[in-house]
Design an enzyme around this catalytic site. Sequence first.
Site, mmCIF file in Angstrom:
data_model
loop_
_atom_site.group_PDB
_atom_site.id
_atom_site.type_symbol
_atom_site.label_atom_id
_atom_site.label_comp_id
_atom_site.label_asym_id
_atom_site.label_seq_id
_atom_site.Cartn_x
_atom_site.Cartn_y
_atom_site.Cartn_z
ATOM 1 N N GLU A 1 17.088 -76.085 59.661
ATOM 2 C CA GLU A 1 17.316 -74.994 58.708
ATOM 3 C C GLU A 1 17.094 -73.666 59.397
ATOM 4 O OE1 GLU A 1 15.958 -72.352 55.140
ATOM 5 O OE2 GLU A 1 15.286 -72.556 57.170
ATOM 6 N N GLU A 2 16.021 -73.633 60.202
ATOM 7 C CA GLU A 2 15.670 -72.370 60.859
ATOM 8 C C GLU A 2 16.704 -71.981 61.917
ATOM 9 O OE1 GLU A 2 13.544 -70.576 59.533
ATOM 10 O OE2 GLU A 2 11.910 -71.743 58.706
ATOM 11 N N HIS B 1 13.476 -78.139 53.574
ATOM 12 C CA HIS B 1 13.667 -78.301 55.025
ATOM 13 C C HIS B 1 12.357 -78.599 55.714
ATOM 14 C CE1 HIS B 1 12.361 -74.501 56.967
ATOM 15 N NE2 HIS B 1 12.800 -73.883 55.913
ATOM 16 N N HIS C 1 6.988 -66.772 59.365
ATOM 17 C CA HIS C 1 7.561 -66.981 60.709
ATOM 18 C C HIS C 1 6.605 -66.589 61.827
ATOM 19 C CE1 HIS C 1 12.060 -67.325 59.465
ATOM 20 N NE2 HIS C 1 11.263 -68.205 58.893
ATOM 21 N N ASP D 1 6.173 -72.010 55.283
ATOM 22 C CA ASP D 1 7.617 -72.026 55.542
ATOM 23 C C ASP D 1 7.931 -73.109 56.567
ATOM 24 O OD1 ASP D 1 10.250 -71.593 55.985
ATOM 25 O OD2 ASP D 1 10.003 -69.693 57.017
ATOM 26 N N ASP E 1 11.715 -74.445 48.937
ATOM 27 C CA ASP E 1 11.516 -73.857 50.245
ATOM 28 C C ASP E 1 10.438 -72.781 50.090
ATOM 29 O OD1 ASP E 1 11.898 -72.872 52.739
ATOM 30 O OD2 ASP E 1 14.036 -72.487 52.529
ATOM 31 N N ASP F 1 0.063 -75.466 43.325
ATOM 32 C CA ASP F 1 -0.107 -76.271 42.127
ATOM 33 C C ASP F 1 0.970 -75.945 41.085
ATOM 34 O OD1 ASP F 1 -1.776 -78.158 40.636
ATOM 35 O OD2 ASP F 1 -2.105 -76.446 39.303
HETATM 36 C C1 LIG Z 1 12.309 -69.266 50.640
HETATM 37 C C2 LIG Z 1 12.353 -68.781 52.020
HETATM 38 O O1 LIG Z 1 11.987 -67.679 52.329
HETATM 39 N N1 LIG Z 1 12.758 -69.659 52.873
HETATM 40 C C3 LIG Z 1 12.905 -69.368 54.248
HETATM 41 C C4 LIG Z 1 12.876 -70.657 55.050
HETATM 42 O O2 LIG Z 1 13.324 -70.384 56.350
HETATM 43 C C5 LIG Z 1 14.587 -69.721 56.436
HETATM 44 C C6 LIG Z 1 15.030 -69.646 57.853
HETATM 45 O O3 LIG Z 1 14.184 -68.884 58.635
HETATM 46 C C7 LIG Z 1 14.505 -68.367 55.827
HETATM 47 O O4 LIG Z 1 15.759 -67.689 55.961
HETATM 48 C C8 LIG Z 1 14.191 -68.588 54.397
HETATM 49 O O5 LIG Z 1 14.088 -67.340 53.785
HETATM 50 ZN ZN LIG Z 2 11.614 -69.903 57.851
#
Ligand SMILES: CC(=O)N[C@H]1CO[C@H](CO)[C@@H](O)[C@@H]1O
Ligand SMILES: [Zn+2]
Length: 540
Positions: A360-361, A314, A496, A326, A400, A511
Site C-alpha cells: 500500500e505504501e 494494509h 510515517h 499506520d 487504515d 477501542d
Molecule cells: C488513513 C491513512 O492515513 N492511511 C495512510 C496509510 O498509508 C498510506 C500510504 O502512505 C497513506 O497515504 C494513507 O494516508
Molecule cells: Zn502510511
Amino acid sequence: MSSLEGTLSDDGAPLLRSTANTADISRRRPQGSRIAEWYETRSRDMLALTTVLLLLGIGLGMWVYGTLPTSDRDEHPHEYALSTERIRDHLTQFLDIAGKHNNSRSVTNGHAASAEYVISQLNAHGNCDIYKQSFMSPVWTVHKAPRFSVRAPVQVDYIFETDFQVMRYGGQSATVDNARVAIVEDGGCVADRVGNVTGKIAVVRPSTSCSLFEAAFTLEQMGASAVVFVRSARFKTPSTARVRFTDWKEGDPLMTVPVLSVTHSVGQLLQTAAVSKLRIDIETNTSVDVVKTFNVLCVGREGDSHNTVLVGSHLDSVAAGPGINDNGSGSASTLEIQLTLARIKFKPHNRLVFAWWGAEEDGLLGSRHFARELAHGWKNRWASDVGVRWEDIALDLNFDMLASPNFIALVHNGTDAPKNARTGSQRIQRVFEDYFVRHDYSYELTDMLAGSDFVPFVDNGVPAGGVLTGAGEIKSITERSKHGGLANAALDTCYHRDCDTLLNINMLALDRMSKAAMYAVSTLSNVHDLRGYLNDTRYS
Ligand SMILES: CC(=O)N[C@H]1CO[C@H](CO)[C@@H](O)[C@@H]1O
Ligand SMILES: [Zn+2]
Ligand SMILES: *[C@@H]1O[C@H](CO)[C@@H](O)[C@H](O)[C@H]1NC(C)=O
Ligand SMILES: *[C@@H]1O[C@H](CO)[C@@H](O)[C@H](O)[C@H]1NC(C)=O
Ligand SMILES: *[C@@H]1O[C@H](CO)[C@@H](O)[C@H](O)[C@H]1NC(C)=O
Ligand SMILES: *[C@@H]1O[C@H](CO)[C@@H](O)[C@H](O)[C@H]1NC(C)=O
Ligand SMILES: *[C@@H]1O[C@H](CO)[C@@H](O)[C@H](O)[C@H]1NC(C)=O
C-alpha cells in the site's frame, strides 16, 4: 425463546419423561388400532399441553423482556465480543517483527513476517480459506544523500532537501560529470519537440499535458543522462513526488536515469545562465528494485458468496518505521474481527472475505493488483485463484489507521465516490454514522478521494466505506472543542516516522474505532438483499 427450545429437546426434562418419547411412539405405531387410538388421544393431549406451556413460556419471556432494561451490549453483542486488548497483542507482535526487520514492516523488510503471523493466527483460530496473491512491486531506496552541483561557469554546491530532491522512483545510482544542459520546452511531453538532449541534463518545467513519469521517460528515451524538474514558484521546497505510473504493473517501464526536483529559484538560475557554458555534476546512490510481494486473503466459508462483503486493510508499513498505527492498527483490528467472529461461531447471511493488502505504501499496489486481476482479467505470471470473483463483491470496507494519538473519529464521505459507486458508499457511510450517533461519540466526515485501498474499488464501481483517525493533519481549536485532544498538534505526530510504535497507539481510539468496524462488518454481512440495500437512494 432459545432457552425454551433447549428445555423441550432436553432428554432429562420431566415433561417429556412422563409420556411417550418419539422413539417409543414410532415403535408402537404398527401395533393395531387401539394403540393408534390411544396414541392419538395422548398425542392430542400432549399437543395441547405443549401449546399451553409454549404460550406461557412466550408470555413469561415477554414479561421478563419488558421489565428488564436491555443494554447496548445485548443488542450489539458482536461489538462487545471484540477485545481491544487482543488487538493490542497483535500490534505487539507486529512491533516485534519490525524490531527484527530493521524497524520496519515494508515490502523488503517485515511485510512477509507480518503476513506469516496473520496467516498462522487465521490457521489456528480463524474460519476461512487462506489464499496468497503474489504480485511484483517496485521498491525505491535512497542509499546515500545525492549531490547536485554546478561546476561552470561558477562552482555552486546545492543543498539536498533544501535546494533539490531526488524524486521517488527516480532512477538507479548514477554519476554524471561535467554534463551540458538542455532546456526543454513544452514539459517534455512530445518526443519530437524535446530537441537534442542526447548525453545532456534535461531541465524541464512540468506540464499538465502529461505525467511526470511520461515526461521523464520520454527524455530518457531521447538520450538525456538525467532529468531535472523545476518546481513552480508556489512551492518553497523541491518535490519528492513519484516518477512512476500510478497503476504500475509487472512489465511497465521504470526510470533508469536520475530524476531530480529543484526549487523555482534554482531553476531560474539554470534557465537564465548562458546554457552553453553551464556544466553540471550529479551523483546519486539510489535503487528501484522490482520485488515479489503478496496480498493475504481469508475467504469465508459461510454466507452467500454472490453478495460478498470485502474487509480490507494494509499490512505493510513505510520503510522509515514500524507502522504500528499506520497501518498496523487497521490490520490488527481486522485480524481480531475475523478471529472473534470465528470464536462466537458467527453465521453471516452474506459471505465475508478479509484482505490484508501488500505494498500500500508503494502506491496501493496490492489492492490495485487485486482489482486489475479480478475486474479486468489481467493476468501475471503468478495469477492464481483467490477464491473470489469480482462480480461477487458487493462492497468494500477499508480500515487504515484506527488509533492515532490525537485522533478525530473520521467516516469516509460516500458522496465523494464516483457515480456508479456513490449510492452504495453513501449507504455504508450511514451505517458507520449510526454507530457513532448511538454511542453519542463525536465524529466527522472526511473525503474518500485518494490515499488508501478503497480507490481501486470505487474506481471500478464497487461501493466502499470505512473509518479512520487521521494522519499528519493539524487539529484546529474548533476541532479540539468538539473532539478533545490537543489543538494545533498533528492527529498523528509519528505518521510515517520511526516513533510509530505501541506508545503511539491511543487505546480509546482503538477501542471505539475497532468496534465501529465490527459493527459495520456484522451489520452489512447480515443484510438480506444486500444489493438492494446498497441501491437505496433515500440515503443520498
Ligand atoms: C488513513 C491513512 O492515513 N492511511 C495512510 C496509510 O498509508 C498510506 C500510504 O502512505 C497513506 O497515504 C494513507 O494516508
Ligand atoms: Zn502510511
Ligand atoms: C535500515 O534502516 C535504515 C534507516 O531507515 C537505513 O538507512 C538502512 O539502509 C536500512 N538497512 C537495511 C539493511 O535495510
Ligand atoms: C545531438 O547532439 C550530440 C552532441 O551533443 C551530437 O553528437 C548528435 O549528433 C546530435 N544529434 C542530432 C540528431 O542532432
Ligand atoms: C551505493 O551505496 C552502496 C551501499 O551504501 C554501495 O555499496 C555502492 O558502492 C554505492 N554506489 C555508488 C555508485 O555510489
Ligand atoms: C461530502 O462530499 C461532497 C462531495 O464531494 C461534498 O459536497 C460535501 O460537502 C461533503 N460533506 C462533508 C460533510 O464534508
Ligand atoms: C437499483 O435501483 C434502480 C432504480 O432505482 C434499478 O433500476 C436497479 O435495477 C437497481 N439495482 C439493483 C441491483 O437493485
